[in-house]
Enzyme design. Structure first.
Site, mmCIF file in Angstrom:
data_model
loop_
_atom_site.group_PDB
_atom_site.id
_atom_site.type_symbol
_atom_site.label_atom_id
_atom_site.label_comp_id
_atom_site.label_asym_id
_atom_site.label_seq_id
_atom_site.Cartn_x
_atom_site.Cartn_y
_atom_site.Cartn_z
ATOM 1 N N GLU A 95 -3.729 20.176 0.439
ATOM 2 C CA GLU A 95 -4.366 21.468 0.612
ATOM 3 C C GLU A 95 -4.055 22.011 1.996
ATOM 4 O OE1 GLU A 95 -8.718 21.737 -0.024
ATOM 5 O OE2 GLU A 95 -7.960 22.696 -1.836
ATOM 6 N N ASP A 111 0.870 -1.157 0.000
ATOM 7 C CA ASP A 111 0.000 0.000 0.000
ATOM 8 C C ASP A 111 0.907 1.206 0.000
ATOM 9 O OD1 ASP A 111 -2.220 1.622 0.396
ATOM 10 O OD2 ASP A 111 -1.865 1.656 2.548
ATOM 11 N N LYS A 143 -4.647 27.491 -8.902
ATOM 12 C CA LYS A 143 -3.497 26.600 -8.765
ATOM 13 C C LYS A 143 -3.841 25.283 -9.454
ATOM 14 C CE LYS A 143 -4.634 24.257 -4.521
ATOM 15 N NZ LYS A 143 -5.308 24.593 -3.289
ATOM 16 N N ARG A 160 -5.529 4.131 -7.843
ATOM 17 C CA ARG A 160 -6.989 4.229 -7.805
ATOM 18 C C ARG A 160 -7.639 2.864 -7.669
ATOM 19 N NH1 ARG A 160 -9.364 7.851 -5.921
ATOM 20 N NH2 ARG A 160 -8.609 9.903 -6.365
#
EC number: 7.6.2.1
Lengths: 1169, 350
Positions: A541, A426, A611, A835
């Protein structure tokens, strides 16, 4: 705490895209058909029709056994081991007169073995049960008939129940979100347990249900959900809600999945749709399989071989027995009259010699039972438990920070650790710490930030220069002292407000303003300390907002329409509050790869702040504002080489008119109802995101865990392949690939994706079949292309990295394509799957496991990795921050990825070596022993008489030979831990299964047979007839037994001494102790009354010990028995040395044989030769 | 290649504990045992070790082998098979019939002493093809019964020879006792009787503990079928040494058992007349019978196998040592040369 302040924010406005709005799609037409037949009567679980449907309850059980089926089921599991069945049969027969020795000596070990293993199983299952009970008895508020919410246990929930879930609680089942504490019915969900992502996801209720806020409203609430049947797909949901005569489409946006957590929302109301094992999480979890190591499985095969050997030997014996017996009474002529063939029992009846032979066959099966070592299983279990204790106690796998040592949770798989071929890892939380750190930026063409990333360090190390810069950065760490999570930026030029003095200060100001404003994060002010933390959708973020804060642009308040900052004023140098009016948020999407906000500042200036990924942003720049483009591109390239995620930051000033006209168009697009609304909105957004002025670029590091690149490099050197399977975006995954040296600059990438124009086009049209057909074709094509690339570059040194996304993966994993996909994947050096869903992780693992037939190890830290961990041959859980689910379902739990190196290269290697040696040796010693019985039989007309006293035999595997083997299994090491790590090549011995290959096993079996022959024939020939003592006594049955047995005990123990590599006092004690114990036993056993000791009565003291012949005979036999093996080893180390031989030699040469010390200096080693 | 691997050796016994005041720390305790760092000796098969081991073996084994050979050579042994010669010419077609008949079985043989035999000279009978180790035979005895008169009824696995037809117990029961060897030998030298001492021919422990002082034979050889010898029912079992010797079963189908001792020296060339009663039926199963007179050495009787085997193993070891010396001299390739590793050419497949 801050929920109330945020109340009333209409996020539907903030998120101006339609991602929440569900449309009827083609799939919805399938509702009611096969696969889409579920019907839920909301708020009406007692509805007779609902009851009729008999959906499963919310009770969850993950245990393997129940109280009722434990005994039969676990017994069944036990007797899946072939050897155990054999021993059971033997034990049953042993009560008949057929048995060559007493029944108890056979039964006792069997009961012990089975009992011990069953107890172990019971304890393990009990632990699982306790977890289940805990989950089933959690409380949740359910709307009851009295129109109030009442606490109920999770397990009592029924489909259709209306529940209220509070902040930070887990959802008890898969729920349909009706409404939340927010007016517009949104809520935040943390799905860490499902996909390992820590960022919050927004869920949105249907507009029609979001006003259902208060208890009374539910009084009348009745609705019917028709939806898909339970399935494991976490990323789709199809259903309709019939409410007040209308049909509303439902999508995943309204579904709250069990095991995810409500965050940042005071409470929600929801309807239970899927319960218990029907929930998506449960559907995703596969049964905990009982894993067995490859060695153990091969051991079963060896046991089959030994079985055939046993049957053959027994058959030969009974055949000759039958013939001999038949001859004893032919036509009334008694041949061996002393056996009284005229008055026989059924077991010896010349007239019915076939029957006698058959019974003899059974006896022989028991007699030669020593070929199949029952104590092998017990010993292996014991050894493995002890090995796990060593793993648990390894100080070098203890992680100080979280106070977590390594844990071997099952002891079944220790040796499998030494044979790992492919690691499936992972990413988030496993390779990385799962925290983003702002490390660098480039503003107006100037690169800031002196931090050094892991990748850079690795790079520098490879090049061999440790520059001053790095040294200094190391010192900085100490100087700075204060560390901020998510911020690892060091540059005295712009820190502490000094940016004002930079030549481009205005640009710098704008740059950080963009970072502080262009996001969707929510501030949380700690009332006591005044510190501000941020809840962001992604850790990236959060890192930006934190960076802006640290540099003096502190975002502290968000309202529905405005964002407020504490800002360092350019001129005065003081902190002032500035508020910006938020006009529009143009959300980030994977297609757009950028995000913008349109704000109006206090000076009434309109600004578009943007951005996004460099691939899209540079196209959007204004023609005449490209001053820094070249240099910024250069910086970005450098950053990504350093394994950083980069974003380009730009802005644009808007005129009122332009904004007005655009807004009109945009709103129109937004409110349109046509099918291509999304693309209209996109287009509209595109229109304003142009002519941007470049400010610079940011670089964020998803910080790798300490030592990950080194560990991966070391594992690669050991020949282990590493695949990364992650739920992350492709870009992120690739970046990490670079960061941990899985992907390198000189590698060619083969990317398989469905993100193509053509497919997207088709998807818009919504023709599902066409899409899947086209996708399938496209994947086939891409795989073929990749293969041709591989073949064309064959011979050259180019290595390939394969990157595939989740959607493509689902096609690539289909039956007809998986082989070619696997082919491609295993010829690539590194494979990255992004994904991917938990199920896909497990599927990929299975594909690798089944396809290559090699050992796979899965490592992960989140609940989303559980499937993978269970599917793989070995599951390693990281007991990190993301809860303990992964660790709980793993086979080994470690605290940090880098400990994998030690776990595999040291413990894995040792355990593999120990267990395989141990098993080989076990077979050897039992064959050497068992065959002496057979040779003796051949001289006793195969009558089934054993050469030894019953109790010698029973104790053979218990006292005289077992302890040294256990010592071998627990302590042996070919080289020390340090050198295991230094020479990862040693690991190849396990990888290629050299120590447990068939030639080697058969070699040991052969050695055993040779040994038995030498022992028997040398002993019998040397004392065939003549006196063996000065006083004229001849050897009888008892003395021969003792003499042969003595030789066997000596031989197998000395053989052990010859084959081990590591002599501590423990080995000495056990080996020589076992031999000494044999004599002690003889003396003691021989001293008890002859009715007990029978043939052993005073046999050593009176008969053997005074005879020099006995001792000389033993010495001769033992030395000659060991000579073949010794000779083989001598030649083999000289001419065909194995890896460990070579390394031992090198170490040995560096330090001439020196018992008692084992450490070497590095210098010695390298000089070696 | 990298230095950041955890170095296990750095920490001495003291280095682990001072990690701090955190009492509840789960840090594993340091000990050389748990960290698998016990002081150890690691034997490596260098050519030097191989050669010295082989040499050592040969230096020890060859002298032992010589000593054993000499010991065996010093033993004088007379072996005389008589199973055919003691059947009268006329009966040789039906040996079994003869042996089962009640004819006189006395037989005279002469032996010539080849070398001087010092006393004690052990007299053995040797049987061949007689499976005293047959499971049915071995189990057919009752140790309880042999030991004490109160266990007379305990006939265990005695099988067909447990009780007589009128259900009285046989003492000693079982096939072993029933088939007691009953040839007898008498020796004369120059017409002078040679005394055969039949005391102490059995193991002392057998006489003392396994065969009771007050157990007397009962109903022995009274059945339909007579097996071997009879026993004097007035002598306790512990003094019936022939029986005790016989009941200590042989390991292999070809065996010798002690018959007695001649306690005078015999001179080389002397003729010894043997008067034997050829009673025992080995003809049914075509077994041979031999009379053996043998002296012993410190190592026992005559058998050169041990000596030869010692010499062979010692010699082979010496030879192998030489082979390794030659190899070492001709091809002094260093072990530990990395080029031995096939993997080196293709490290890790990467």
């Amino acid at each position: 705490m801050s929920g109330s302040t945020r109340r009333g924010i209409h996020f539907s406005r903030l998120y101006s895209f339609s991602c929440f709005r569900s449309n009827f799609r083609d799939e919805h037409s399938q509702i009611g058909q096969k696969g889409y037949s579920r019907i839920v009567y909301c708020n009406d679980p007692d509805n007779p029709e609902q009851v009729m449907l008999r959906y499963r309850s919310n009770y969850v059980s993950t245990t393997k056994y129940t109280a009722v089926n434990f005994i039969p089921k676990s017994l069944f599991e036990q007797f899946r081991r072939v050897a155990n069945i054999y021993f059971l049969v033997v034990a049953c027969v042993s009560f008949s007169p057929l048995a060559p020795y007493t029944a108890y000596s056979i039964l006792a070990p069997l009961v012990a073995v089975i009992g011990a293993t069953m107890a172990k199983e019971a304890v393990e299952d009990w632990r699982r049960r306790k977890q289940d009970v805990e989950a089933n008895n959690r409380k949740v508020k359910v709307y009851d008939k009295n129109h109030t919410f009442k606490e109920t246990r999770w397990k009592k929930l029924r489909v259709g129940d209306l529940v209220k879930v509070y902040k930070d609680e887990y959802f008890p089942a898969d729920l349909l979100l009706l409404s939340s504490s927010y007016e517009d019915g949104i809520c935040y969900v943390e799905t860490t347990n499902l996909d390992g992502e820590t960022n919050l996801k927004v869920k949105h209720s249907l507009d029609i249900t979001s006003p259902l806020h208060d208890v009374n409203a539910f009084h009348q609430f009745k609705a019917v959900i028709k939806c898909e049947d339970p399935n494991e797909d976490l990323y789709s949901f199809i259903g309709t809600l019939s409410y007040e005569g209308q049909q509303y489409p439902l999508s995943l946006q309204q579904i709250l999945v069990r095991d995810s957590k409500l965050r940042n929302t005071e409470f929600i109301y929801g309807v239970v749709v899927f319960t218990g094992h029907d929930t998506k999480v449960m559907q995703n979890s596969t049964d905990p399989p009982s894993k067995r190591s490859k060695i153990e499985r091969r051991m079963d095969k060896i046991i089959y071989v030994l079985f055939s050997m046993l049957i053959l030997v027994a058959f030969v014996g009974s055949f000759f027995f039958g013939i001999n017996t038949k001859k004893d009474n032919e036509n009334g002529k008694l041949k061996r009259w002393y056996l009284r063939p005229d008055d026989p029992t059924i077991f010896y009846d010349p007239k019915r010699s076939e029957l006698a032979a058959f019974f003899h066959f059974l006896t022989a099966l028991m007699l030669y039972g020593y070929l199949i070592p029952i104590s092998l299983y017990v010993s292996i279990e014991l050894v493995k438990v002890l090995q796990s204790i060593f793993i648990n106690h390894d100080q070098d796998m203890y992680y100080e920070e979280t106070d977590k040592p390594a844990r071997a949770r099952t002891s079944n798989l220790n040796e499998e650790l030494g044979q790992v071929d492919t690691i499936l890892s992972d990413k988030t939380g496993t390779l990385t710490c799962n925290s983003m750190e702002f490390v660098k930026c480039s503003i107006a063409g100037v690169a800031y930030g002196r931090g050094v990333t892991e990748v850079e360090k690795a790079l520098a190390k490879r090049k061999g220069d440790i520059s001053d810069n790095m040294q200094r950065s190391g010192d900085d760490d100490v100087d700075l002292g204060r560390s901020v999570k998510g911020f690892n930026f060091k540059d005295e030029r712009i820190m502490s407000g000094r940016w004002v003095y930079e030549p481009q200060s205005e640009m710098i100001q704008k740059f950080f303003r963009v970072l502080a404003l262009c996001h969707t994060a929510i501030p949380e002010v700690n009332e006591e300390t005044g510190e501000i933390a941020y809840e962001a959708e992604s850790p990236d973020e959060a890192a930006f907002v934190i960076a802006a804060r640290e540099l003096g642009f502190e975002f502290f308040e968000r309202s529905q329409t405005s964002i407020s900052l504490h800002e360092l004023d350019h001129e005065s140098g003081r902190k002032i509050d500035r508020s910006y009016t938020l006009l529009h948020v143009l959300e980030f999407s994977s297609a757009r790869k950028r995000m913008s906000v349109i704000v109006r500042n206090v000076e009434n200036q309109l600004m578009l702040l943007c951005k996004g990924a460099d691939s899209v942003m540079f196209e959007k720049l204004s023609k005449d504002a490209r001053n820094y483009e070249a240099i910024t591109r250069d910086h970005i390239k450098k950053y990504s080489e350093a394994g950083l995620r980069t974003l380009v930051v730009a802005y644009r000033e808007l005129s009122e008119e332009e904004f007005k006209s655009w807004e009109e168009e945009f709103l129109k697009a937004q409110t349109s109802v046509s099918g291509d609304r999304d693309s209209l909105v996109d287009e509209a957004a595109d229109k304003i995101e142009k002519d941007l002025i470049l400010l610079g670029a940011t670089a964020v590091e998803d910080k790798l865990q300490k030592g990950v690149p080194e560990c991966i490099a070391k594992l690669a050197k050991a020949g282990i392949k590493i695949w990364v399977i992650t739920g992350d975006k492709m870009e992120t995954a690739i970046n990490i690939g670079y960061a941990c040296s899985l992907l390198r600059e000189d590698m060619k990438q083969i990317v398989i994706t469905l993100d193509s124009q053509e497919i997207n086009e088709l998807e818009k049209h919504g023709d599902k079949e066409a899409v899947s057909k086209a996708s399938s074709a496209s994947i086939t094509n891409q795989i073929r292309e990749g293969k041709s690339q591989l073949t064309s570059s064959k011979g050259s040194s180019i290595s390939f990295g394969l990157i595939i996304d989740g959607k493509s993966l689902s096609f690539a994993l289909s039956k007809d394509m998986e082989d070619s996909f696997l082919d491609l994947a295993i010829s690539c050096t590194s494979v990255i799957c992004c994904r991917s869903t938990p199920k896909q992780k497990a599927l990929v693992t299975r594909l690798v496991k089944k396809g290559t037939g090699k050992t796979t190890l899965a490592i992960g830290d989140g609940a989303n990795d559980v499937g993978m961990l269970q599917e793989a041959d070995i599951g390693v859980g990281i007991s990190g921050v993301e809860g303990m689910q992964a660790a709980m379902s793993s086979d080994f739990a470690i605290a940090q990825f880098r400990f994998l190196e030690r776990l595999l290269l040291v413990h894995g290697h040792w355990c593999y070596r120990r267990i395989s040696m141990m098993i080989c040796y076990f077979f050897y010693k039992n064959i050497a022993f068992g065959f002496t019985l057979f040779w003796f039989e051949a001289h006793a007309s195969f009558s089934g008489q054993s050469a030894y006293n019953d109790w010698y035999m029973s104790f053979y595997n218990v006292f005289f030979t077992s302890l040294p083997v256990i010592a071998l299994g627990v302590f042996d090491q070919d080289v020390s831990a340090r050198h295991c790590l230094k020479y990862p090549i040693l690991y190849q011995e396990g990888l290629h299964n050299i120590l447990f290959s068939w030639p080697r096993i058969l070699g040991w079996i052969f050695n055993g047979i040779i040994s038995s022959m030498i022992i028997f024939f040398f002993t019998t020939n040397s004392i065939l007839l003549q006196a063996f003592r000065k006083d004229g006594h001849v050897v009888d049955f008892e003395v021969l037994g003792v003499m042969m047995y003595t030789c066997v005990v000596w031989t197998v123990n000395c053989q052990m001494a010859l084959s081990i590599n590591y002599f501590t006092w423990i080995q000495h004690f056990f080996i020589w102790g076992s031999i000494a114990f044999w004599y002690a036993f003889l003396v003691m056993y021989g001293a008890v009354s002859p009715t007990v000791s029978t043939t052993a009565y005073r046999v050593l003291v009176e008969a053997c010990a005074p005879s020099p012949f006995y001792w000389f005979g033993t010495a001769l036999v033992v030395v000659s028995t060991l000579l073949p093996y010794f000779l083989y080893r001598a030649f083999q180390t000289e001419f065909r040395p194995m890896i460990h031989d070579v390394i031992q030699k090198r170490l040995g040469r560096a330090k001439m044989m020196d018992c008692g010390k084992d450490e070497l200096s590095d210098g010695d080693l390298l000089v070696g030769r | 290649m990298n230095s950041s691997t955890p170095s296990s050796s750095a920490g001495g016994p003291g280095s682990a504990d001072p990690t701090g005041p955190r009492r509840s720390s789960k840090r594993p305790k340091y000990s050389r045992f748990t960290q698998q760092e016990l002081p150890a000796c690691k034997p490596i098969l260098t050519p030097k070790w191989v050669i010295s081991t082989f040499l050592l073996i040969s230096f020890i084994f060859i002298p032992i082998g010589l000593a054993s050979l000499f010991a065996s050579r010093d033993v004088v042994e007379i072996v005389h098979g008589y199973e055919t010669d003691c059947i009268p010419e006329g009966s040789r077609n039906d040996k079994v019939g003869f042996i089962q008949s009640s004819l006189d079985k006395t037989c005279n043989r002469t032996l010539r002493v080849p070398k001087e035999m010092k006393q004690p000279i052990y007299v053995y009978y040797e049987l061949d093809n007689f499976y005293q180790n047959h499971r049915r035979y071995v189990r057919s005895r009752s140790d309880h019964q042999l030991r004490s008169p109160t266990s007379e009824h305990n006939i265990g696995d005695c099988g067909p020879e447990g009780a007589t037809s009128n259900r009285t117990h046989i003492v000693p029961c079982g096939l072993i006792a029933w088939s007691l060897f009953n040839d007898t030998y008498g020796f004369t030298r120059n017409n002078q009787q040679l005394n055969i001492n039949k005391r102490d021919i059995s193991w002392k422990s057998d006489r003392d503990r396994k065969f009771g002082r007050n157990v007397y034979p009962k109903n022995f050889q009274n059945g339909m079928l007579i097996g071997g010898g009879r026993l004097n029912s007035s002598i306790p079992l512990s003094e019936q040494e022939d029986l005790i010797v016989w009941m200590r079963t042989a390991a292999l189908p070809n065996f010798r058992k002690l018959y007695g001792k001649i306690e005078v020296d015999l001179q080389a060339g002397e003729i010894i007349n043997v008067t034997l009663q050829n009673n025992y039926n080995t003809y049914s199963f075509k077994g041979k019978k031999k009379l053996v007179l043998s002296t012993t050495s410190w190592l026992g009787g005559k058998n050169s196998f041990l000596g030869i085997a010692y010499l062979t193993v010692g010699g082979m070891s010496f030879f192998l040592a030489m082979v390794f010396v030659v190899i070492y001299l001709i091809k002094p390739r260093q072990l530990g040369d990395p080029s031995y590793l096939s993997w080196n050419r293709n490290p890790g497949g990467r």
